[in-house]
Enzyme design. Structure first.
Site, mmCIF file in Angstrom:
data_model
loop_
_atom_site.group_PDB
_atom_site.id
_atom_site.type_symbol
_atom_site.label_atom_id
_atom_site.label_comp_id
_atom_site.label_asym_id
_atom_site.label_seq_id
_atom_site.Cartn_x
_atom_site.Cartn_y
_atom_site.Cartn_z
ATOM 1 N N SER A 198 38.704 24.983 66.903
ATOM 2 C CA SER A 198 39.171 25.633 68.126
ATOM 3 C C SER A 198 38.959 27.143 68.150
ATOM 4 C CB SER A 198 40.648 25.306 68.360
ATOM 5 O OG SER A 198 41.407 25.605 67.217
ATOM 6 N N HIS A 217 38.561 19.915 71.857
ATOM 7 C CA HIS A 217 37.508 20.728 72.482
ATOM 8 C C HIS A 217 36.168 20.000 72.580
ATOM 9 C CE1 HIS A 217 40.162 24.218 72.312
ATOM 10 N NE2 HIS A 217 40.511 23.755 71.128
ATOM 11 N N LYS A 270 42.664 20.551 78.234
ATOM 12 C CA LYS A 270 41.447 21.358 78.118
ATOM 13 C C LYS A 270 40.438 20.894 79.165
ATOM 14 C CE LYS A 270 43.283 23.043 74.074
ATOM 15 N NZ LYS A 270 43.898 22.654 72.824
HETATM 16 C C1 LIG Z 1 45.061 22.753 72.131
HETATM 17 C C2 LIG Z 1 44.925 21.977 70.878
HETATM 18 C C3 LIG Z 1 45.923 21.100 70.464
HETATM 19 C C4 LIG Z 1 47.237 21.019 71.152
HETATM 20 O O1 LIG Z 1 47.149 20.386 72.367
HETATM 21 P P1 LIG Z 1 48.271 20.699 73.475
HETATM 22 O O2 LIG Z 1 48.132 19.592 74.436
HETATM 23 O O3 LIG Z 1 47.944 22.032 74.030
HETATM 24 O O4 LIG Z 1 49.588 20.671 72.744
HETATM 25 C C5 LIG Z 1 45.687 20.325 69.354
HETATM 26 N N1 LIG Z 1 44.538 20.440 68.655
HETATM 27 C C6 LIG Z 1 43.571 21.300 69.003
HETATM 28 C C7 LIG Z 1 42.326 21.377 68.193
HETATM 29 C C8 LIG Z 1 43.748 22.111 70.112
HETATM 30 O O5 LIG Z 1 42.808 22.992 70.443
#
Ligand SMILES: *Cc1c(COP(=O)(O)O)cnc(C)c1O
Length: 385
Positions: free
Chosen positions: A179, A207, A239
């Site tokens: 990320s 992602h 995302k």
């Molecule tokens: C954003 C993210 C999460 C968390 O997801 P949320 O729905 O925002 O709690 C978990 N793992 C990765 C790699 C992320 O980028």
């Protein structure tokens, strides 16, 4: 000691180290152009990679479902909060991923905590890439399994640890797309390594979904990984899907295990049904509108070749996450503030989100960015870096 006097020195210390966090208050929808504190900005910082967070069809589905089901789900999934919209979305996500079942969670953080803790505990071992997302690391630490971190994307480091382990259950956990770095896990090799070492593989593809794979199926589609090769696949909806929540997808036995034993699934209120309804529409757009992925790739290429001719060093990333590494917190903040003064918002990422000495700008792209907006970013970067 009084609570405030006990807390204040730690706040001060964080401030002195250039690590203090401030929130920006948005007065507009998530988009490439934002209004923050009354001022317009060009933004390269969200994870809305396909531009679906503010899509009229997604909003329409949300509004219709809110009228039909109300706003709050009113209960957890196991009590009486599991609506027909949640159920239909789970079936569609499982189909999309070529898996038997899928299970919705209220957030990605909870999905990771919930899955890891339902699968391993005392007497087991969990192996995590050093650069894994905080929610995966927290999930592993909380589980009570022996927690081991291996060097980033280093299969010999992982393999050595696996060979030494005598744990009953062994769980390997990685981000599909890292990320804060934007690079991908070696998923061409990890399934075989997991199998040889009698361990289970879990991938957090927050992602990857929407961005990778011909149909946006993420890392699993990109690397062609079946449920057998990659038994525990996690995705988030906040995302590229542009909504909120998360899911785990895999076998019937895996999903039933999570329903029975995952505390982060059981002891929390279900997502609003309208969020599930909106996500069903965004899934269709994410899957079917290939032009969004193509535009996103074009934007990434435009930025990378432009940055290269400016002499700005980028990391090895083919994804919408394009970090510019500075190392020092002060320098990172100074560049981010200079960009902001010129009307451009990018994320400034500092410890503990990344390792000490690896502070960076995290520039992210969306299918919605225009050629002209990316030129503008490059022009301003040339002046401030
Ligand atoms: C954003 C993210 C999460 C968390 O997801 P949320 O729905 O925002 O709690 C978990 N793992 C990765 C790699 C992320 O980028």
């Amino acid at each position: 000691m009084n609570i405030d006097s006990a807390l204040r020195p730690y706040l001060k210390a964080r401030e002195r180290a250039n690590l203090y966090r401030h929130r920006k208050t948005l007065q507009s929808p998530q988009s490439t152009e934002l209004v923050v504190d009354g001022k317009p900005y060009l933004a390269f910082s969200s994870n809305d990679y396909l531009g679906l967070a503010n899509h009229p069809d997604v909003i329409g589905a949300f509004v219709r479902a809110a009228k039909k089901y109300g706003v709050g789900s009113g209960a957890s999934h196991l009590v009486c909060g599991h609506s027909a919209e949640h159920h239909a979305l789970e079936e569609e996500l499982a189909d999309f991923c070529g898996r038997e079942r899928a299970l919705l969670f209220s957030s990605g953080y909870m999905a990771n905590l919930g899955a890891i803790n339902a699968l391993v505990g005392k007497g087991d071992a969990v192996f995590e890439d050093k650069l894994n997302h905080a929610s995966l690391l927290d999930g592993g630490l909380l589980s009570g399994a022996r927690f081991q971190r291996f060097l980033h994307n280093d299969l010999s480091s992982l393999s050595a640890k696996l060979k030494k382990s005598e744990a009953e259950r062994k769980l390997i956990v990685v981000d599909g797309v890292f990320s804060m770095d934007g690079d991908t896990a070696p998923l061409d090799k990890l399934p075989a390594l997991a199998e040889q070492n009698n361990s289970w593989l879990m991938v957090d593809d927050a992602h990857g979904f929407g961005c990778l794979g011909k149909n946006g199926g993420g890392s699993a589609e990109h690397f062609g990984l079946s449920q057998h090769q990659l038994p525990i696949l996690m995705g988030t909806l906040g995302k590229a899907f542009g909504t909120s929540g998360a899911f785990i997808t895999g076998s019937e036995a895996l999903i039933e295990t999570l329903i029975q034993f995952s505390r982060a699934y059981i002891y929390t209120t279900a997502l609003p049904p309208a969020v599930a309804a909106a996500t069903r529409v965004s899934l269709k757009l994410l899957q079917g509108e290939h032009w969004r992925r193509q535009q996103l790739q074009k934007n990434i290429q435009q930025f990378r070749s432009g940055a290269e001719s400016l002499g700005v060093t980028l990391l090895n990333s083919a994804t919408p996450i394009q970090p510019v590494l500075f190392g020092s917190e002060a320098k990172t903040m100074q560049v981010a503030q200079a960009l902001e003064a010129r009307g451009i918002l990018v994320g400034a990422i500092r410890p503990p989100t990344v390792a000490v000495g690896s502070s960076r700008l995290r520039i992210t792209f969306s299918a919605q960015h225009t050629d002209q907006q990316i030129c503008q970013l490059l022009n301003v970067l040339a002046d401030v870096v």
